[in-house]
Design a protein around this motif. Structure first.
Motif, PDB file in Angstrom:
ATOM      1  N   THR A  29       0.882  -1.171   0.000  1.00 39.31           N
ATOM      2  CA  THR A  29       0.000   0.000   0.000  1.00 39.31           C
ATOM      3  C   THR A  29       0.915   1.214   0.000  1.00 39.31           C
ATOM      4  O   THR A  29       2.135   1.080  -0.042  1.00 39.31           O
ATOM      5  CB  THR A  29      -0.907   0.032   1.251  1.00 39.31           C
ATOM      6  OG1 THR A  29      -0.113   0.380   2.394  1.00 39.31           O
ATOM      7  CG2 THR A  29      -1.589  -1.312   1.489  1.00 39.31           C
ATOM      8  N   ASP A  30       0.337   2.397   0.062  1.00 38.55           N
ATOM      9  CA  ASP A  30       1.171   3.602   0.096  1.00 38.55           C
ATOM     10  C   ASP A  30       1.872   3.776   1.442  1.00 38.55           C
ATOM     11  O   ASP A  30       2.669   4.698   1.618  1.00 38.55           O
ATOM     12  CB  ASP A  30       0.337   4.844  -0.227  1.00 38.55           C
ATOM     13  CG  ASP A  30      -0.804   5.072   0.766  1.00 38.55           C
ATOM     14  OD1 ASP A  30      -1.105   4.161   1.568  1.00 38.55           O
ATOM     15  OD2 ASP A  30      -1.407   6.157   0.727  1.00 38.55           O
ATOM     16  N   LYS A  31       1.621   2.825   2.380  1.00 34.75           N
ATOM     17  CA  LYS A  31       2.245   2.907   3.702  1.00 34.75           C
ATOM     18  C   LYS A  31       2.977   1.633   4.116  1.00 34.75           C
ATOM     19  O   LYS A  31       3.653   1.617   5.143  1.00 34.75           O
ATOM     20  CB  LYS A  31       1.175   3.227   4.759  1.00 34.75           C
ATOM     21  CG  LYS A  31       0.501   4.575   4.572  1.00 34.75           C
ATOM     22  CD  LYS A  31      -0.573   4.811   5.613  1.00 34.75           C
ATOM     23  CE  LYS A  31      -1.253   6.164   5.384  1.00 34.75           C
ATOM     24  NZ  LYS A  31      -2.343   6.393   6.377  1.00 34.75           N
ATOM     25  N   ILE A  32       2.854   0.555   3.356  1.00 33.01           N
ATOM     26  CA  ILE A  32       3.425  -0.737   3.742  1.00 33.01           C
ATOM     27  C   ILE A  32       4.423  -1.184   2.673  1.00 33.01           C
ATOM     28  O   ILE A  32       4.063  -1.319   1.498  1.00 33.01           O
ATOM     29  CB  ILE A  32       2.337  -1.804   3.932  1.00 33.01           C
ATOM     30  CG1 ILE A  32       1.323  -1.345   4.983  1.00 33.01           C
ATOM     31  CG2 ILE A  32       2.951  -3.130   4.341  1.00 33.01           C
ATOM     32  CD1 ILE A  32       0.166  -2.306   5.188  1.00 33.01           C
ATOM     33  N   PHE A  33       5.684  -1.454   3.103  1.00 29.79           N
ATOM     34  CA  PHE A  33       6.759  -1.712   2.152  1.00 29.79           C
ATOM     35  C   PHE A  33       7.693  -2.832   2.617  1.00 29.79           C
ATOM     36  O   PHE A  33       8.057  -2.895   3.791  1.00 29.79           O
ATOM     37  CB  PHE A  33       7.641  -0.459   1.975  1.00 29.79           C
ATOM     38  CG  PHE A  33       6.917   0.738   1.475  1.00 29.79           C
ATOM     39  CD1 PHE A  33       6.896   1.032   0.121  1.00 29.79           C
ATOM     40  CD2 PHE A  33       6.246   1.578   2.359  1.00 29.79           C
ATOM     41  CE1 PHE A  33       6.228   2.151  -0.349  1.00 29.79           C
ATOM     42  CE2 PHE A  33       5.571   2.694   1.893  1.00 29.79           C
ATOM     43  CZ  PHE A  33       5.558   2.984   0.541  1.00 29.79           C
ATOM     44  N   TYR A  34       8.058  -3.689   1.680  1.00 28.14           N
ATOM     45  CA  TYR A  34       9.327  -4.397   1.771  1.00 28.14           C
ATOM     46  C   TYR A  34      10.326  -3.476   1.078  1.00 28.14           C
ATOM     47  O   TYR A  34      10.231  -3.260  -0.135  1.00 28.14           O
ATOM     48  CB  TYR A  34       9.290  -5.729   1.023  1.00 28.14           C
ATOM     49  CG  TYR A  34       8.817  -6.908   1.829  1.00 28.14           C
ATOM     50  CD1 TYR A  34       9.443  -7.256   3.031  1.00 28.14           C
ATOM     51  CD2 TYR A  34       7.774  -7.713   1.374  1.00 28.14           C
ATOM     52  CE1 TYR A  34       9.027  -8.347   3.760  1.00 28.14           C
ATOM     53  CE2 TYR A  34       7.347  -8.810   2.099  1.00 28.14           C
ATOM     54  CZ  TYR A  34       7.969  -9.111   3.298  1.00 28.14           C
ATOM     55  OH  TYR A  34       7.554 -10.200   4.023  1.00 28.14           O
ATOM     56  N   VAL A  35      11.273  -2.957   1.822  1.00 31.04           N
ATOM     57  CA  VAL A  35      12.222  -2.041   1.200  1.00 31.04           C
ATOM     58  C   VAL A  35      13.252  -2.801   0.371  1.00 31.04           C
ATOM     59  O   VAL A  35      13.871  -2.255  -0.534  1.00 31.04           O
ATOM     60  CB  VAL A  35      12.902  -1.162   2.274  1.00 31.04           C
ATOM     61  CG1 VAL A  35      13.835  -1.968   3.140  1.00 31.04           C
ATOM     62  CG2 VAL A  35      13.638   0.008   1.644  1.00 31.04           C
ATOM     63  N   GLY A  36      13.421  -4.091   0.655  1.00 30.26           N
ATOM     64  CA  GLY A  36      14.398  -4.908  -0.061  1.00 30.26           C
ATOM     65  C   GLY A  36      15.801  -4.710   0.481  1.00 30.26           C
ATOM     66  O   GLY A  36      16.026  -4.003   1.458  1.00 30.26           O
TER      67      GLY A  36
END
Length: 343
Positions: free
Chosen positions: A189-196
């Motif tokens: 979502t626009d707030k939830i990330f796997y940054v990698g």
């Protein structure tokens, strides 16, 4: 408010390459990490969502180097330990000398640190397996900008790692959820990330590599990687000359440390000089794979005439053994010789 989020740096990791290339990759990862810190000294704080280093290969000297970098960075660092960098009785002594700006989350329960009007929540691993059930019963104070750091997988039943229900954590109301463990960047979502991860480590890694910058709630990804791993296929019959092939090859390279697997078919059209390619294009790694055709072994013996490879081919060809056994001997022998050539 402006902060950076990184994950899965894996400093001092062991790689599947020979010792020379593994040493180079480890060096580049350290340089990449240092570059990120240097570029973000103007940020309010830094988030690290696990697997900062590979604890099995991390030495006292490595801990000292890491802590010196954090001291130089000066800004606050909020860090959860993952399944590769967890802290236990074997390495906790090193953290007695950790810098004061490094804040490490407990492995007992989800807790938070406050940074002005920000609350940063997280929980660390205590060993390679995360056995706790995730606690979704957290009452967030909306007067703060609320961040969650996690290291695990979404919606995995019976996972050995932190298993998170994406819908539940989305409904908790965090302003930013920064996750680690999966090395491939992914936006849920626009707030939830796997940054990698900040860097690829092998030819299996196919993604963008870097970190997130969050400013006033807006997220921007920075591709900061210094390495590029590419597998390139060429049919040499499609080129009129070696020079034409070189021009095409150059277009596939990045202005980075290039690690290349080069797969060639119809390689008898003209010879490929591996050393020349490495020198001309300043390649960090090159492996040329000659795709087998009917005359593969005899062609290779001609390409590498007056070498161990051609001597081996002639010795096997002179044996009075069945064709299938001869083919298997050539396959094993050529593979061993070509591998040793790249060590």
């Amino acid at each position: 408010m402006k902060f950076a989020h990184i994950s899965d740096i894996h400093l001092s990791d062991k790689n599947d390459f020979g010792s020379t290339y593994s040493k180079l990759i480890r060096k580049i990862k350290w340089n990449s990490f240092e570059k990120i810190l240097d570029s973000n000294k103007d940020k309010d704080f830094l988030l690290i969502s696990g697997d900062l280093f590979e604890r099995d290969y991390f030495s006292l000297k490595d801990y000292q180097r890491l802590f010196d970098l954090f001291k130089t960075f000066k800004k606050d660092i909020y860090y959860i330990c993952g399944n590769h960098d967890y802290i236990d009785s074997k390495n906790e002594i090193f953290f007695l000398d950790k810098p004061s700006n490094l804040h490490i989350f407990s492995n007992q329960r989800i807790e938070f640190f406050e940074h002005k009007n920000v609350r940063i929540y997280g929980i660390s691993y205590k060993d390679r397996i995360f056995e706790k059930r995730f606690n979704y019963n957290i009452n967030l104070n909306n007067d703060y900008f609320n961040i969650f750091l996690g290291h695990g997988e979404f919606n995995q039943i019976n996972s050995s790692f932190m298993s998170i229900d994406i819908d539940k954590i989305n409904n908790m109301g965090f302003d930013y959820v920064g996750l680690g463990h999966i090395h491939k960047r992914e936006v849920f979502t626009d707030k939830i990330f796997y940054v990698g991860s900040i860097e690829p480590s092998s030819f299996k890694d196919k993604s963008d590599y870097g970190y997130n910058i969050v400013e006033d709630g807006k997220v921007k990804f920075i591709d900061s990687s210094l390495m590029s791993f590419k597998e390139i296929d060429y049919d040499l019959s499609e080129f009129k000359s070696y020079q034409e092939f070189e021009k095409s090859f150059e277009k596939n390279l990045n202005k980075k440390y290039n690690f290349i697997n080069l797969n060639l078919s119809n390689y008898e059209e003209f010879s490929i000089n591996e050393k020349k390619l490495i020198d001309d294009f300043n390649l960090s790694y090159l492996k040329v794979n000659f795709l087998k055709n009917q005359n593969y072994y005899s062609d290779m013996a001609k390409i590498y005439d007056h070498t161990l490879l051609s001597d081996f081919y002639e010795s096997i060809e002179s044996l009075e053994i069945g064709d299938e056994i001869k083919k298997r001997c050539l396959e094993i022998g050529f593979d061993a010789i070509l591998r040793s050539k790249n060590e």
